[in-house]
Motif scaffolding. Structure first.
Motif, PDB file in Angstrom:
ATOM      1  N   VAL A   6      69.315  90.908   6.550  1.00 27.91           N
ATOM      2  CA  VAL A   6      69.329  90.068   7.745  1.00 27.91           C
ATOM      3  C   VAL A   6      68.391  90.686   8.771  1.00 27.91           C
ATOM      4  N   GLU A   7      67.547  89.853   9.380  1.00 22.49           N
ATOM      5  CA  GLU A   7      66.589  90.321  10.375  1.00 22.49           C
ATOM      6  C   GLU A   7      66.955  89.762  11.743  1.00 22.49           C
ATOM      7  N   TYR A   8      66.933  90.641  12.739  1.00 20.77           N
ATOM      8  CA  TYR A   8      67.312  90.282  14.102  1.00 20.77           C
ATOM      9  C   TYR A   8      66.116  90.394  15.037  1.00 20.77           C
ATOM     10  N   MET A   9      66.135  89.582  16.098  1.00 20.73           N
ATOM     11  CA  MET A   9      65.188  89.724  17.197  1.00 20.73           C
ATOM     12  C   MET A   9      65.942  90.197  18.435  1.00 20.73           C
ATOM     13  N   LEU A  10      65.376  91.167  19.131  1.00 21.85           N
ATOM     14  CA  LEU A  10      65.972  91.646  20.376  1.00 21.85           C
ATOM     15  C   LEU A  10      65.428  90.801  21.520  1.00 21.85           C
ATOM     16  N   VAL A  11      66.306  90.024  22.142  1.00 25.37           N
ATOM     17  CA  VAL A  11      65.895  89.060  23.163  1.00 25.37           C
ATOM     18  C   VAL A  11      66.564  89.413  24.493  1.00 25.37           C
ATOM     19  N   LYS A  12      65.744  89.532  25.532  1.00 31.22           N
ATOM     20  CA  LYS A  12      66.258  89.791  26.883  1.00 31.22           C
ATOM     21  C   LYS A  12      66.488  88.452  27.575  1.00 31.22           C
ATOM     22  N   ILE A  13      67.750  88.189  27.900  1.00 30.26           N
ATOM     23  CA  ILE A  13      68.133  86.943  28.558  1.00 30.26           C
ATOM     24  C   ILE A  13      68.455  87.270  30.015  1.00 30.26           C
ATOM     25  N   ASP A  14      67.558  86.891  30.906  1.00 29.15           N
ATOM     26  CA  ASP A  14      67.670  87.230  32.328  1.00 29.15           C
ATOM     27  C   ASP A  14      68.185  86.019  33.085  1.00 29.15           C
ATOM     28  N   ASP A  15      69.452  86.080  33.468  1.00 26.23           N
ATOM     29  CA  ASP A  15      70.065  84.948  34.161  1.00 26.23           C
ATOM     30  C   ASP A  15      69.578  84.805  35.592  1.00 26.23           C
ATOM     31  N   ASP A  16      69.074  85.872  36.177  1.00 29.86           N
ATOM     32  CA  ASP A  16      68.556  85.784  37.544  1.00 29.86           C
ATOM     33  C   ASP A  16      67.227  85.027  37.587  1.00 29.86           C
ATOM     34  N   SER A  17      66.319  85.407  36.709  1.00 29.45           N
ATOM     35  CA  SER A  17      65.010  84.736  36.679  1.00 29.45           C
ATOM     36  C   SER A  17      65.015  83.520  35.771  1.00 29.45           C
ATOM     37  N   LYS A  18      66.119  83.346  35.030  1.00 32.65           N
ATOM     38  CA  LYS A  18      66.257  82.252  34.061  1.00 32.65           C
ATOM     39  C   LYS A  18      65.096  82.240  33.057  1.00 32.65           C
ATOM     40  N   THR A  19      64.945  83.396  32.424  1.00 31.74           N
ATOM     41  CA  THR A  19      63.936  83.548  31.378  1.00 31.74           C
ATOM     42  C   THR A  19      64.553  84.218  30.164  1.00 31.74           C
ATOM     43  N   ALA A  20      63.953  83.983  29.032  1.00 30.56           N
ATOM     44  CA  ALA A  20      64.322  84.663  27.793  1.00 30.56           C
ATOM     45  C   ALA A  20      63.040  85.192  27.167  1.00 30.56           C
ATOM     46  N   LYS A  21      63.003  86.510  26.917  1.00 27.85           N
ATOM     47  CA  LYS A  21      61.787  87.149  26.416  1.00 27.85           C
ATOM     48  C   LYS A  21      62.122  88.126  25.304  1.00 27.85           C
ATOM     49  N   LEU A  22      61.119  88.416  24.470  1.00 22.97           N
ATOM     50  CA  LEU A  22      61.290  89.395  23.411  1.00 22.97           C
ATOM     51  C   LEU A  22      61.222  90.799  24.006  1.00 22.97           C
ATOM     52  N   ALA A  23      62.230  91.629  23.712  1.00 25.73           N
ATOM     53  CA  ALA A  23      62.272  93.005  24.208  1.00 25.73           C
ATOM     54  C   ALA A  23      61.483  93.899  23.257  1.00 25.73           C
ATOM     55  N   ILE A  24      60.424  94.509  23.764  1.00 25.67           N
ATOM     56  CA  ILE A  24      59.560  95.315  22.891  1.00 25.67           C
ATOM     57  C   ILE A  24      59.661  96.805  23.202  1.00 25.67           C
ATOM     58  N   ASP A  25      60.657  97.198  23.982  1.00 21.23           N
ATOM     59  CA  ASP A  25      60.802  98.618  24.335  1.00 21.23           C
ATOM     60  C   ASP A  25      62.146  99.199  23.904  1.00 21.23           C
ATOM     61  N   LYS A  26      62.841  98.502  23.011  1.00 18.44           N
ATOM     62  CA  LYS A  26      64.170  98.965  22.588  1.00 18.44           C
ATOM     63  C   LYS A  26      64.198  99.384  21.121  1.00 18.44           C
ATOM     64  N   ASP A  27      63.030  99.624  20.554  1.00 21.40           N
ATOM     65  CA  ASP A  27      62.992  99.994  19.140  1.00 21.40           C
ATOM     66  C   ASP A  27      63.515 101.402  18.892  1.00 21.40           C
ATOM     67  N   TYR A  28      63.867 102.109  19.964  1.00 19.75           N
ATOM     68  CA  TYR A  28      64.496 103.424  19.808  1.00 19.75           C
ATOM     69  C   TYR A  28      65.810 103.334  19.057  1.00 19.75           C
ATOM     70  N   ILE A  29      66.418 102.155  19.048  1.00 18.65           N
ATOM     71  CA  ILE A  29      67.715 102.058  18.373  1.00 18.65           C
ATOM     72  C   ILE A  29      67.567 102.307  16.873  1.00 18.65           C
ATOM     73  N   LEU A  30      66.389 102.002  16.314  1.00 23.20           N
ATOM     74  CA  LEU A  30      66.161 102.302  14.899  1.00 23.20           C
ATOM     75  C   LEU A  30      66.142 103.806  14.665  1.00 23.20           C
ATOM     76  N   THR A  31      65.538 104.544  15.582  1.00 19.00           N
ATOM     77  CA  THR A  31      65.534 106.007  15.479  1.00 19.00           C
ATOM     78  C   THR A  31      66.944 106.555  15.561  1.00 19.00           C
ATOM     79  N   SER A  32      67.724 106.001  16.449  1.00 20.38           N
ATOM     80  CA  SER A  32      69.101 106.461  16.636  1.00 20.38           C
ATOM     81  C   SER A  32      69.973 106.175  15.421  1.00 20.38           C
ATOM     82  N   LEU A  33      69.728 105.040  14.761  1.00 19.46           N
ATOM     83  CA  LEU A  33      70.598 104.600  13.671  1.00 19.46           C
ATOM     84  C   LEU A  33      70.091 105.000  12.291  1.00 19.46           C
ATOM     85  N   ASN A  34      68.881 105.543  12.224  1.00 19.66           N
ATOM     86  CA  ASN A  34      68.356 105.973  10.933  1.00 19.66           C
ATOM     87  C   ASN A  34      68.644 107.445  10.678  1.00 19.66           C
ATOM     88  N   GLU A  35      68.299 107.891   9.479  1.00 17.80           N
ATOM     89  CA  GLU A  35      68.585 109.256   9.067  1.00 17.80           C
ATOM     90  C   GLU A  35      68.100 110.252  10.111  1.00 17.80           C
TER      91      GLU A  35
END
Length: 652
Positions: A51-80
């Motif tokens: 299963v492949e996921y997209m990390l999406v930032k949903i900003d209710d203040d600006s009412k925008t939805a954008k792709l988060a490109i600075d959270k790929d650290y979670i792969l480092t945290s969850l990998n060996e």
């Protein structure tokens, strides 16, 4: 995302000089794998899903939805060696990188047992754990891991967070910044080398949905940029077609998400039979799971991602594509010579071109050589080598067809390998042939007495990703249960593969799930010299008709016979999974693509010009995010009364 070697990647001008070296040694490695495991038998039917996921930032203040490109650290945290690797292991989950920096892939750590009913019921729980773990790793509560097949506004204005400009050297895209690409060097190198081999950027054109005020010439294509002079004017030279959505970067395709399942067969003969049996099931599953009606902020006149990805990694030169080059560009691209090229009808990402042949499949052989009726060019040198080393003609043709491709990324440190123990050269070719099915041999260590290593496997690849874990588990389970039923009852699904190719094109048609007919063999229970092929709707194929009892009926027979002592479990969640398949194929409930398209067309901000603006995108992503959390009002609309009532009463 295929082979991830570590080292120094070569640019195309150097890579092309080692292409034959990789093919020669990859062929030897393939032969060694077969010699090691050809007699391997009696492997357990194990399977898994991706299963492949997209990390999406949903900003209710600006009412925008954008792709988060600075959270790929979670792969480092969850990998060996990562801080929370153990958390993933304890949950029987493992995470993998994908093409996009905004993407993560997750699979079960241990494979499922295809003979155990509890494992089919556990799949959804495992998917829920993957989503929960990745969500908990994020340090921003506005970012959600969503299972979207395509992000609607990818390539439009500032669609990323943080904002990034489309000015990167890897893709040279007018629309996509290189910051969306995974940081591992393989990915930007793959992007750049595909462009370099072609001598132009990839050119993806898919038909736009024509509404009352839709413009035939896309006004959002920059016309006067001069950042990369050789590349920036390609759209005006003919790369962009009128009436189409034009995309010029690998990220538009490989930045899409999907659902895949891989199964281990008992032996090579069983694997070949199940592979061939699923060849024509693949386009049906693509249509059934359709979930991608929007690309680059525009409604498309199709519902699926497949041809977008095919175009996104199409490294063929104009000569290979049998097309004229753009003005100022080379016919043969940046290859060594025209003598080294041949005409290639399809991208390296496309539908299966050849059956494997059900050789030695019990008491009968259904396959006939005339079923392989497509023009499938082969590497004659590889073909001869394989046949001289014991491969039968049909299987040798399969691999010789894969080996017409050049390796696109070669790591300097991996040029010289031990062909008795390593398979990187073979995988370099195998893993960059992205077809609807992949036949995966064991490696050299998979000798018959060492069954701890994976055996003969088949990967089913066409399905779109769905919004909820319930759907993804349902489609994964159905695919595997159908495969189990095929192995048990031995239907004959062969038809000329050119008819399968027609079905792949049909699967791309808007609303093909309910409005189109597909080629299907109806005399599946005999080995007639001539297949009886009918044009059937998905409703007729899945739910049955006068000439064919239906795929669901075959699956139900298998379930009822195999799990006859576990009726209570069967009548719960598993029966709802089958209802989902049944109702989607009949049109009783909408496909994800239809749901999304209708939402856009009925949105108050939609101007009937095919444009999906920021306001529409935000509201759409919000409702899809709520759907992934099973908001009761939304699931009633999305799943219909019967399934939603069951879901609500069972704690969703």
């Amino acid at each position: 995302m295929g082979l991830l070697s570590v080292g120094t990647p070569l640019e195309w001008k150097d890579t092309r000089n080692y292409a034959e070296h990789v093919r020669d040694n990859g062929t030897i490695q393939l032969i060694n794998c077969f010699k090691a495991a050809i007699n391997r038998n009696n492997d357990k039917f194990l399977w898994g899903d991706e299963v492949e996921y997209m990390l999406v930032k949903i900003d209710d203040d600006s009412k925008t939805a954008k792709l988060a490109i600075d959270k790929d650290y979670i792969l480092t945290s969850l990998n060996e060696d990562g801080e929370h690797y153990q958390k993933a292991l304890d949950s029987n989950v493992i995470f993998h990188p994908e093409y996009g920096r905004f993407m993560i892939e997750a699979t079960p750590l241990k494979p499922y047992d295809g003979e155990n009913l509890d494992d089919y019921l556990y799949v959804e729980k495992n998917m829920q754990l993957r989503r929960a773990i990745s969500n908990n790793e994020l340090d921003d509560s506005t970012i959600k891991p969503l299972t979207l097949t395509s992000f609607p506004r990818m390539g439009v204005e500032d669609f990323t967070f943080p904002k990034a400009e489309p000015n990167g050297n890897a893709s040279k895209s007018l629309f996509l910044p290189d910051e969306i690409i995974n940081r591992h060097v393989r990915f930007p190198t793959l992007t750049a080398n595909i462009r370099r081999r072609r001598d132009q950027k990839v050119a993806i054109n898919i038909p736009i949905y024509k509404d009352k005020f839709t413009k035939s010439i896309d006004p959002m294509i920059p016309k006067n940029r001069n950042l990369f002079p050789f590349s920036d004017n390609e759209s005006t030279l003919g790369a962009a077609k009128p009436g189409h959505i034009y995309m010029d970067s690998m990220g538009f395709g490989m930045g899409s998400s999907c659902l895949q399942v891989t199964m281990q067969a008992s032996n090579i003969n069983e694997a070949r039979y199940i592979y061939d049996s699923l060849v024509n099931i693949a386009p049906l599953m693509l249509s059934l799971t359709s979930a991608a009606p929007i690309f680059r902020g525009l409604l498309a006149d199709q519902d699926v991602r497949w041809n977008v990805i095919a175009g996104a990694v199409d490294d063929r030169t104009p000569y290979e594509r049998s097309e004229k080059p753009l003005q100022g560009h080379s016919e043969i691209g940046n290859t060594l010579s025209v003598e080294s090229l041949q005409r290639i009808p399809k991208s390296r990402y496309d539908s299966v071109d050849q059956y494997l042949g059900d050789i030695n499949n019990g008491e009968f052989n259904y396959f006939k050589s005339e079923y392989n009726d497509l023009n499938s060019p082969i590497n004659e040198k590889v073909l001869k080598t394989l046949i001289n080393n014991g491969f039968d003609q049909t299987l040798a043709n399969h691999f010789a067809h894969l080996f017409i491709r050049d390796p696109i990324v070669i790591f300097n440190e991996r040029l010289n390998q031990d062909n008795e123990t390593e398979t990187d050269h073979f995988e370099n070719i195998q893993s960059t042939n992205w077809q609807t099915l992949r036949f995966k041999p064991p490696n050299q260590s998979a000798i018959p007495t060492n069954n701890k290593t994976p055996g003969w496997r088949v990967e089913l690849r066409p399905m779109e990703i769905s919004i909820t874990d319930f759907e993804n588990a349902a489609f994964a389970d159905f695919s595997i249960l159908l495969s189990r039923a095929i192995l048990k009852y031995k239907p004959n699904f062969y038809l000329p593969i050119s008819k399968v190719e027609e079905n792949m094109k049909t699967a791309h048609v808007r609303d093909s799930t309910i409005n189109c007919k597909f080629n299907f063999r109806v005399n599946v229970w005999n080995n007639s010299d001539s297949p009886i092929i009918r044009k059937l709707t998905l409703n007729e194929i899945f739910n049955g008709c006068d000439e064919f009892e239906g795929l669901i009926s075959i699956v139900e027979k298998y379930i009822n016979e195999t799990f006859k002592d576990e009726k209570d479990k069967v009548n719960g969640k598993l029966s709802m999974y089958l209802k989902l398949v049944s109702y989607r194929s009949s049109g009783k409930i909408k496909t994800t693509a239809k749901f999304i398209r209708d939402f856009v067309i009925n949105h108050k901000s939609y101007e009937h010009d095919s444009v999906v603006n920021d306001s529409i995108n935000y509201d759409l992503i919000k409702i899809l995010s709520d759907l992934s959390n099973y908001d009761h009002d939304i699931i009633k609309e999305f799943f219909g009364d019967e399934i939603s009532k069951w879901m609500i009463s069972n704690g969703y």
